[in-house]
Write a protein that holds these residues in place. Structure first.
Motif, mmCIF file in Angstrom:
data_model
loop_
_atom_site.group_PDB
_atom_site.id
_atom_site.type_symbol
_atom_site.label_atom_id
_atom_site.label_comp_id
_atom_site.label_asym_id
_atom_site.label_seq_id
_atom_site.Cartn_x
_atom_site.Cartn_y
_atom_site.Cartn_z
ATOM 1 N N ILE A 172 0.850 -1.193 0.000
ATOM 2 C CA ILE A 172 0.000 0.000 0.000
ATOM 3 C C ILE A 172 0.886 1.244 0.000
ATOM 4 N N ARG A 173 2.008 1.121 0.705
ATOM 5 C CA ARG A 173 3.047 2.141 0.631
ATOM 6 C C ARG A 173 4.394 1.440 0.776
ATOM 7 N N GLY A 174 5.410 2.052 0.185
ATOM 8 C CA GLY A 174 6.739 1.458 0.223
ATOM 9 C C GLY A 174 6.903 0.357 -0.818
ATOM 10 N N LYS A 175 8.003 -0.365 -0.692
ATOM 11 C CA LYS A 175 8.333 -1.427 -1.633
ATOM 12 C C LYS A 175 8.817 -2.661 -0.880
ATOM 13 N N SER A 176 8.806 -3.779 -1.605
ATOM 14 C CA SER A 176 9.344 -5.019 -1.047
ATOM 15 C C SER A 176 9.946 -5.837 -2.176
ATOM 16 N N SER A 177 10.849 -6.739 -1.801
ATOM 17 C CA SER A 177 11.448 -7.672 -2.747
ATOM 18 C C SER A 177 11.060 -9.079 -2.307
ATOM 19 N N ILE A 178 10.376 -9.794 -3.197
ATOM 20 C CA ILE A 178 9.807 -11.084 -2.832
ATOM 21 C C ILE A 178 10.473 -12.178 -3.677
ATOM 22 N N GLY A 179 11.176 -13.090 -3.013
ATOM 23 C CA GLY A 179 11.771 -14.229 -3.695
ATOM 24 C C GLY A 179 10.852 -15.423 -3.620
ATOM 25 N N VAL A 180 10.337 -15.851 -4.776
ATOM 26 C CA VAL A 180 9.414 -16.987 -4.855
ATOM 27 C C VAL A 180 10.045 -18.032 -5.761
ATOM 28 N N GLY A 181 10.430 -19.170 -5.183
ATOM 29 C CA GLY A 181 11.156 -20.153 -5.978
ATOM 30 C C GLY A 181 12.445 -19.556 -6.487
ATOM 31 N N ASN A 182 12.653 -19.617 -7.804
ATOM 32 C CA ASN A 182 13.875 -19.041 -8.388
ATOM 33 C C ASN A 182 13.625 -17.676 -9.023
ATOM 34 N N GLN A 183 12.505 -17.038 -8.696
ATOM 35 C CA GLN A 183 12.177 -15.717 -9.239
ATOM 36 C C GLN A 183 12.103 -14.685 -8.117
ATOM 37 N N THR A 184 12.378 -13.431 -8.473
ATOM 38 C CA THR A 184 12.293 -12.322 -7.530
ATOM 39 C C THR A 184 11.392 -11.244 -8.112
ATOM 40 N N VAL A 185 10.420 -10.814 -7.308
ATOM 41 C CA VAL A 185 9.491 -9.760 -7.719
ATOM 42 C C VAL A 185 9.770 -8.519 -6.877
ATOM 43 N N VAL A 186 10.024 -7.401 -7.543
ATOM 44 C CA VAL A 186 10.133 -6.120 -6.842
ATOM 45 C C VAL A 186 8.729 -5.525 -6.836
ATOM 46 N N ALA A 187 8.104 -5.524 -5.667
ATOM 47 C CA ALA A 187 6.691 -5.173 -5.550
ATOM 48 C C ALA A 187 6.519 -3.728 -5.090
ATOM 49 N N PRO A 220 9.631 -22.225 -2.211
ATOM 50 C CA PRO A 220 10.336 -21.544 -1.119
ATOM 51 C C PRO A 220 10.189 -20.036 -1.247
ATOM 52 N N LEU A 221 10.089 -19.383 -0.092
ATOM 53 C CA LEU A 221 9.721 -17.968 -0.068
ATOM 54 C C LEU A 221 10.636 -17.191 0.872
ATOM 55 N N GLN A 222 11.100 -16.035 0.402
ATOM 56 C CA GLN A 222 11.829 -15.080 1.238
ATOM 57 C C GLN A 222 11.367 -13.672 0.871
ATOM 58 N N LEU A 223 11.216 -12.829 1.895
ATOM 59 C CA LEU A 223 10.675 -11.496 1.675
ATOM 60 C C LEU A 223 11.549 -10.449 2.347
ATOM 61 N N ASP A 224 11.767 -9.357 1.653
ATOM 62 C CA ASP A 224 12.467 -8.201 2.209
ATOM 63 C C ASP A 224 11.568 -6.991 2.074
ATOM 64 N N TRP A 225 11.108 -6.472 3.214
ATOM 65 C CA TRP A 225 10.266 -5.280 3.240
ATOM 66 C C TRP A 225 11.136 -4.085 3.615
#
Length: 326
Positions: free
Chosen positions: A87-102, A115-120
Motif C-alpha cells: 500500500i506504501r513502500g516497496k518489497s522484494s519477494i523471492g518466490v522459488g527461483n524468481q524475484t518480484v520487486v513489488a 520456497p519464499l523469502q521477503l524483504d520489506w
C-alpha cells in the motif's frame, strides 16, 4: 493501485487491529499465529508493527506493517496461497527461483509449495490475501469439471495496471466493502463473490493450468469424442488422467467434458468407470470359478475394491461374485 481498491481498504482500516506493537518478540508471535512459523530478521528503523484482518467467505484480507525494514524467511507456505501488494513502500519477494520487486503497481502471487523469502523496506505496509488451497482447488474444479491433479502454481509477478489487474482490484474492493455486513448477507452470494475472485485469478494470471482455460477448440465435438473414446479404450487398464485424454484429442479438459456431456450425457470420469465395469464383467463371464475377482478389478484400473463392488452392483444388479458363478 486504483482509487476503487483504496476505498475498499478504508473498510479494512476501520477494523480493530489484531495487534499493534513496538516489541519485536510480540510481532513475531502474532504474525506466526495468523500466517505461519518464520524467521524474522529486523533491520534498520523503528519497530511499529500492526495487523488488521477481516474474513469474507474462506478468504482472509489483512493489512500488515512492521515499521522497520525486515527480512522474512517462512519457507514454503504449504497450506495456502498468498497475494500481497504494498500500500506504501516497496518489497522484494523471492518466490522459488524468481524475484518480484513489488510496489503499488506490481503485486506478488505466492504458491504454497515454492520456497519464499521477503524483504520489506522501512515503513512498508502491505495488503495480504490468504487463500486456502481447498478454496482455490474448488474454484478450479468448477472451471474444469474435475479436481486439479497437480498443485496449481502461479507465475508470481502480478501486474495491477492492466485491464485484468484493474478488474481484480475492483473485485477485492467489493468484497471489502461488504465485509462489515457479511453476517447479514446470503452466504451463497458471498461464496459466489469469492468464487468469481478466485476464478479471475486462475484465468488471468499465468499458471500451470492456463492452457486448459484458454485452449481454442480445433475440431468438432463429435470428432473430439471419437478420439477420446478410442484413447480411453486403448488405455483402459492404465492410470487414465483427463489431461492425457484431452491431449490425445487436441482438446482442453473443459471442451472434452462438454463433448461427453452434450453427446453422451455423462462426464468423462463416468464413461471411464462404466467402460471398466463392462470390461470386468466380460472377463468374469468367461473366467474360471477360481478366478480372483480382486485381480480382475485391479487389472482394469479399480484400486478401491469397496467402491468397485458398489458400482458394479449398481450397474448390473448383481455382485461380481454372482457374475463369476454364472
Amino acid at each position: 493501485m486504483t482509487s476503487w481498491l483504496l476505498n475498499g481498504l478504508h473498510n479494512l482500516y476501520l477494523e480493530n487491529p489484531i495487534f499493534e506493537s513496538s516489541d519485536p518478540t510480540t510481532t513475531k508471535f502474532e504474525t506466526t499465529e495468523i500466517l505461519k512459523e518464520h524467521q524474522l530478521t529486523w533491520r534498520r528503523g523503528k519497530v511499529d508493527s500492526a495487523l488488521r484482518c477481516t474474513h469474507v467467505g474462506e478468504l482472509s484480507f489483512m493489512l500488515l506493517r512492521y515499521g522497520a525494514a525486515v527480512h522474512v524467511a517462512p519457507g514454503a507456505l504449504h497450506d495456502f496461497y498468498l497475494f500481497q501488494v504494498p500500500i506504501r513502500g516497496k518489497s522484494s519477494i523471492g518466490v522459488g527461483n524468481q524475484t518480484v520487486v513489488a510496489d503499488r503497481h506490481t503485486a506478488t502471487v505466492i504458491s504454497p509449495d515454492l520456497p519464499l523469502q521477503l524483504d520489506w523496506e522501512q515503513d512498508c505496509e502491505q495488503l495480504l490475501i490468504k487463500i486456502p488451497k481447498p478454496s482455490l482447488n474448488q474454484a478450479c474444479m468448477q472451471l474444469l469439471d474435475i479436481a486439479p491433479e497437480d498443485q496449481i502454481e502461479f507465475q508470481p509477478k502480478y501486474c495491477l495496471n492492466n485491464s485484468h489487474g484493474t478488474a481484480w482490484q475492483h473485485q477485492i474492493s467489493a468484497m471489502l466493502s461488504y465485509a462489515a455486513q457479511k453476517d447479514y448477507l446470503p452466504e451463497q452470494w458471498l461464496q459466489n463473490l469469492q468464487t468469481n475472485l478466485l476464478q479471475h485469478l486462475l484465468i488471468t494470471q499465468p499458471n500451470n493450468y492456463s492452457k486448459y482455460f484458454h485452449h481454442t477448440p480445433r475440431m468438432t465435438g463429435q470428432r473430439r469424442l471419437r478420439l477420446a473414446r478410442r484413447y480411453i479404450h486403448e488405455h483402459l487398464g492404465e492410470n487414465l488422467r483427463l489431461e492425457d485424454i484431452a491431449q490425445a484429442c487436441d482438446s482442453s479438459i473443459r471442451s472434452l467434458t462438454d463433448a461427453f456431456r452434450t453427446q453422451l450425457d455423462i462426464s468423462p470420469t463416468q464413461y471411464i468407470r462404466e467402460a471398466r465395469l463392462a470390461a470386468v464383467r466380460k472377463e468374469l463371464l468367461q473366467a474360471a470359478p477360481t478366478t480372483r475377482i480382486t485381480e480382475v478389478a485391479t487389472r482394469w484400473g479399480f484400486t478401491h475394491l469397496g467402491r468397485f463392488s458398489a458400482w458394479y452392483k449398481e450397474s448390473y444388479q448383481e455382485s461380481p461374485l454372482e457374475t463369476l458363478n454364472k
